[in-house]
Write a protein that holds these residues in place. Sequence first.
Motif, PDB file in Angstrom:
ATOM      1  N   VAL A 160       0.839  -1.207   0.000  1.00 12.27           N
ATOM      2  CA  VAL A 160       0.000   0.000   0.000  1.00 12.27           C
ATOM      3  C   VAL A 160       0.872   1.255   0.000  1.00 12.27           C
ATOM      4  CG1 VAL A 160      -1.644   1.353   1.365  1.00 12.27           C
ATOM      5  CG2 VAL A 160      -1.994  -1.115   1.064  1.00 12.27           C
ATOM      6  N   GLU A 161       1.905   1.250   0.809  1.00 13.84           N
ATOM      7  CA  GLU A 161       2.800   2.407   0.880  1.00 13.84           C
ATOM      8  C   GLU A 161       3.569   2.580  -0.419  1.00 13.84           C
ATOM      9  OE1 GLU A 161       3.632   2.223   5.723  1.00 13.84           O
ATOM     10  OE2 GLU A 161       5.162   1.542   4.311  1.00 13.84           O
TER      11      GLU A 161
ATOM     12  N   GLN B  48       4.257   5.733  -5.585  1.00 14.25           N
ATOM     13  CA  GLN B  48       4.192   5.900  -7.033  1.00 14.25           C
ATOM     14  C   GLN B  48       3.218   7.022  -7.390  1.00 14.25           C
ATOM     15  OE1 GLN B  48       6.318   3.966  -9.097  1.00 14.25           O
ATOM     16  NE2 GLN B  48       7.070   3.573  -7.028  1.00 14.25           N
ATOM     17  N   GLU B  49       2.094   7.071  -6.674  1.00 11.09           N
ATOM     18  CA  GLU B  49       1.107   8.123  -6.926  1.00 11.09           C
ATOM     19  C   GLU B  49       1.660   9.503  -6.586  1.00 11.09           C
ATOM     20  OE1 GLU B  49      -2.426   7.266  -4.774  1.00 11.09           O
ATOM     21  OE2 GLU B  49      -2.800   5.350  -5.765  1.00 11.09           O
TER      22      GLU B  49
ATOM     23  N   GLN C 132       4.702  10.490  -6.560  1.00 14.63           N
ATOM     24  CA  GLN C 132       5.690  10.906  -7.547  1.00 14.63           C
ATOM     25  C   GLN C 132       5.007  11.514  -8.769  1.00 14.63           C
ATOM     26  OE1 GLN C 132       8.693   7.891  -8.498  1.00 14.63           O
ATOM     27  NE2 GLN C 132       8.528   7.065  -6.421  1.00 14.63           N
ATOM     28  N   THR C 133       3.897  10.889  -9.191  1.00 12.34           N
ATOM     29  CA  THR C 133       3.117  11.461 -10.297  1.00 12.34           C
ATOM     30  C   THR C 133       2.567  12.828  -9.911  1.00 12.34           C
ATOM     31  OG1 THR C 133       2.514   9.248 -11.064  1.00 12.34           O
ATOM     32  CG2 THR C 133       1.141  11.076 -11.812  1.00 12.34           C
ATOM     33  N   ASP C 134       2.099  12.961  -8.667  1.00 17.95           N
ATOM     34  CA  ASP C 134       1.599  14.256  -8.187  1.00 17.95           C
ATOM     35  C   ASP C 134       2.686  15.327  -8.252  1.00 17.95           C
ATOM     36  OD1 ASP C 134      -0.802  13.040  -7.683  1.00 17.95           O
ATOM     37  OD2 ASP C 134      -0.488  12.839  -5.516  1.00 17.95           O
ATOM     38  N   MET C 135       3.904  14.974  -7.881  1.00 18.64           N
ATOM     39  CA  MET C 135       5.001  15.941  -7.882  1.00 18.64           C
ATOM     40  C   MET C 135       5.390  16.331  -9.314  1.00 18.64           C
ATOM     41  SD  MET C 135       5.895  16.951  -4.868  1.00 18.64           S
ATOM     42  CE  MET C 135       7.595  17.526  -5.052  1.00 18.64           C
ATOM     43  N   VAL C 136       5.314  15.382 -10.243  1.00 19.41           N
ATOM     44  CA  VAL C 136       5.576  15.706 -11.642  1.00 19.41           C
ATOM     45  C   VAL C 136       4.518  16.693 -12.146  1.00 19.41           C
ATOM     46  CG1 VAL C 136       5.597  14.774 -13.985  1.00 19.41           C
ATOM     47  CG2 VAL C 136       6.813  13.582 -12.158  1.00 19.41           C
ATOM     48  N   GLU C 137       3.248  16.443 -11.793  1.00 23.11           N
ATOM     49  CA  GLU C 137       2.183  17.356 -12.206  1.00 23.11           C
ATOM     50  C   GLU C 137       2.348  18.726 -11.551  1.00 23.11           C
ATOM     51  OE1 GLU C 137      -1.453  15.358 -11.305  1.00 23.11           O
ATOM     52  OE2 GLU C 137      -1.281  13.956 -12.992  1.00 23.11           O
ATOM     53  N   LEU C 138       2.803  18.759 -10.308  1.00 22.78           N
ATOM     54  CA  LEU C 138       3.054  20.039  -9.645  1.00 22.78           C
ATOM     55  C   LEU C 138       4.164  20.808 -10.350  1.00 22.78           C
ATOM     56  CD1 LEU C 138       2.699  22.083  -7.372  1.00 22.78           C
ATOM     57  CD2 LEU C 138       4.203  20.663  -5.935  1.00 22.78           C
ATOM     58  N   SER C 139       5.235  20.118 -10.723  1.00 23.22           N
ATOM     59  CA  SER C 139       6.333  20.795 -11.425  1.00 23.22           C
ATOM     60  C   SER C 139       5.852  21.331 -12.772  1.00 23.22           C
ATOM     61  CB  SER C 139       7.512  19.842 -11.621  1.00 23.22           C
ATOM     62  OG  SER C 139       7.204  18.806 -12.530  1.00 23.22           O
TER      63      SER C 139
ATOM     64  N   VAL D  29      -1.580  16.954  -4.246  1.00 17.59           N
ATOM     65  CA  VAL D  29      -0.572  16.017  -3.758  1.00 17.59           C
ATOM     66  C   VAL D  29      -1.189  15.234  -2.598  1.00 17.59           C
ATOM     67  CG1 VAL D  29       1.720  15.740  -2.747  1.00 17.59           C
ATOM     68  CG2 VAL D  29       1.319  17.547  -4.434  1.00 17.59           C
ATOM     69  N   LYS D  30      -1.238  13.920  -2.727  1.00 19.82           N
ATOM     70  CA  LYS D  30      -1.755  13.062  -1.668  1.00 19.82           C
ATOM     71  C   LYS D  30      -0.626  12.793  -0.680  1.00 19.82           C
ATOM     72  CE  LYS D  30      -4.264   8.726  -0.894  1.00 19.82           C
ATOM     73  NZ  LYS D  30      -4.752   7.471  -1.503  1.00 19.82           N
ATOM     74  N   LEU D  31      -0.693  13.458   0.462  1.00 20.17           N
ATOM     75  CA  LEU D  31       0.434  13.437   1.392  1.00 20.17           C
ATOM     76  C   LEU D  31       0.697  12.048   1.965  1.00 20.17           C
ATOM     77  CD1 LEU D  31      -0.173  16.739   3.374  1.00 20.17           C
ATOM     78  CD2 LEU D  31       1.346  16.347   1.434  1.00 20.17           C
ATOM     79  N   GLY D  32      -0.374  11.311   2.324  1.00 14.81           N
ATOM     80  CA  GLY D  32      -0.179  10.012   2.953  1.00 14.81           C
ATOM     81  C   GLY D  32      -1.228   9.017   2.504  1.00 14.81           C
TER      82      GLY D  32
END
Length: 536
Positions: free
Chosen positions: A47-48, A53-54, A56-63, A80-83
């Motif tokens: 699960v973690e 992986q999710e 990392q995708t969020d951070m790419v979209e943020l950039s 960004v889904k923090l946890g």
Amino acid sequence: MTGRGDGNGERDRAVTVQIGAVILFGFLIVALSTYQATVVPDQNREVEFLHNQEVQTDMVELSSGITATGRTGDAAPATVKLGTRYPSRTFFVNPPPASGRLQTVDPPDGGNVTLENITIQSSANGEANDYWNVAANRNKSTRFIVYEPGYNLYRGAPTTRYESGVAFNRFSNGANLTLTDQGVVRGDRITLVAVSGELQRNGVSTVSVDPESISSISRRERVSGELTIVIPTTLSNETWENELLNEEIEDGWVNGTESISGEDRIRIHLNDNRNYSLGIAAVHVGSGDGPDRSAAYLDIDQRPSEMTEGTTREVVVEVRDQFGNPVSGTTVTGYASDGSFVDDTNATVRTNGDGRAIFEYTAGTANTTLNFSFADDPALAGFDASTAENASVDITVNDGGAAGTGDDAEGINPASAGEIRLEDETTNGKSVADLVLNNTANTTVNVTNARVSFYFETENKKEFDTAEIRQGGTPSATLTIGGKFERLDPEINLPPGETTVTLEFSGDAQFSRDEFFVLSLRFDNGESVTYFINAG
């Protein structure tokens, strides 16, 4: 006594059943304990891992959102889904939900992006260099954005970072894995995005990050010189040179990179034989104050160098912020030592949405200098045009019997030395015209504006609506036939000698015999010229 019961068969059978139940219960407890100790952690670790992986995708979209906001000025929010939480379990125990932290941090060795040895070419009078030649003005502060996971079981999870336009993973052993390409240098385009703001988010929930455009890239500068760019980064010099910038190095846009000793910064060396298009943006995330967006310097966008007495021409000045982008609503005052602005020697104009203040100047009888400022009084004897907030334009005035330049008659199909001559035109027989322009002067001139004012068709119908003007493979503008002057971005660079400029007309029609069109160009020295071009 044999030890095999008391002789009562029914009582002996009951004891046997009880012992079997105890043994079975023991096996169940052992099985549950084993499942809790091995299977549950493995499932939660998965699960973690999937959450990582999710994120990392969020951070790419943020950039990508930060870059898009800086380039267009339109907000591009990202989440960004923090946890993450573990699946509920009836008989088993989960650890607390895995949380994460997203925050902005200062680069370890100072947060400045620095431009070194920069020369602004696209400034008509070189006024922009009054600002950019000051070393302190070439430093632009920026920050990093870092996501740190707080997993209970996935111990090898990386920290995901956004630094100087690049998103990447950093692992505990120091290894890095880039997630996006760099955007600092792409061919002849230099794009820098300065990030500011206080962002601090902790927990399990999904948070929204709304990048705010402080200064968007609505105006690029043509730059040259022995230009280098210093950027803060914790990525190695080898990563930048061998991975992120390898294509630009192979294509000759970047000569190489070097690490700065003892600092987490690298220096990018550009090719000093080429010209570049520079754009700088400022994007704010989170809370806190953003960078200064007020007027920083004044530049001349359009000006005549020579006029006939009594004629009226436009002089256009631009107000820019510290990032080189236009500032609207700024009051600019002009002063003419001879002649007048409209009906007075002084005029005050507020900049429009493009940061431009447009003055109409009528020439007097003598050569003159026009002074402009958004800070000082341009009529004072001690006016200093070399400061960033001031600018001046020298104009040679001819008497009524002499021809002027620019939009006057001698600006049609020029053929004299020192002018931009049309040496040749070739067409592909359909809709593309290649024009060979010869700059017979000894200095580089840039085309800032263009228009196709007329197209003559041999048949009684309109064949084309627009024409794209470009140099090489880079489009600068789409010109409406019969329309107004359009600003070129990037500007077309004309060094001494011959340069090919291409016009591609839109539509299904083709050039026909005896057809021609009229092309007008404006240059960064304030002059303009009109060419009659045989299209057939």
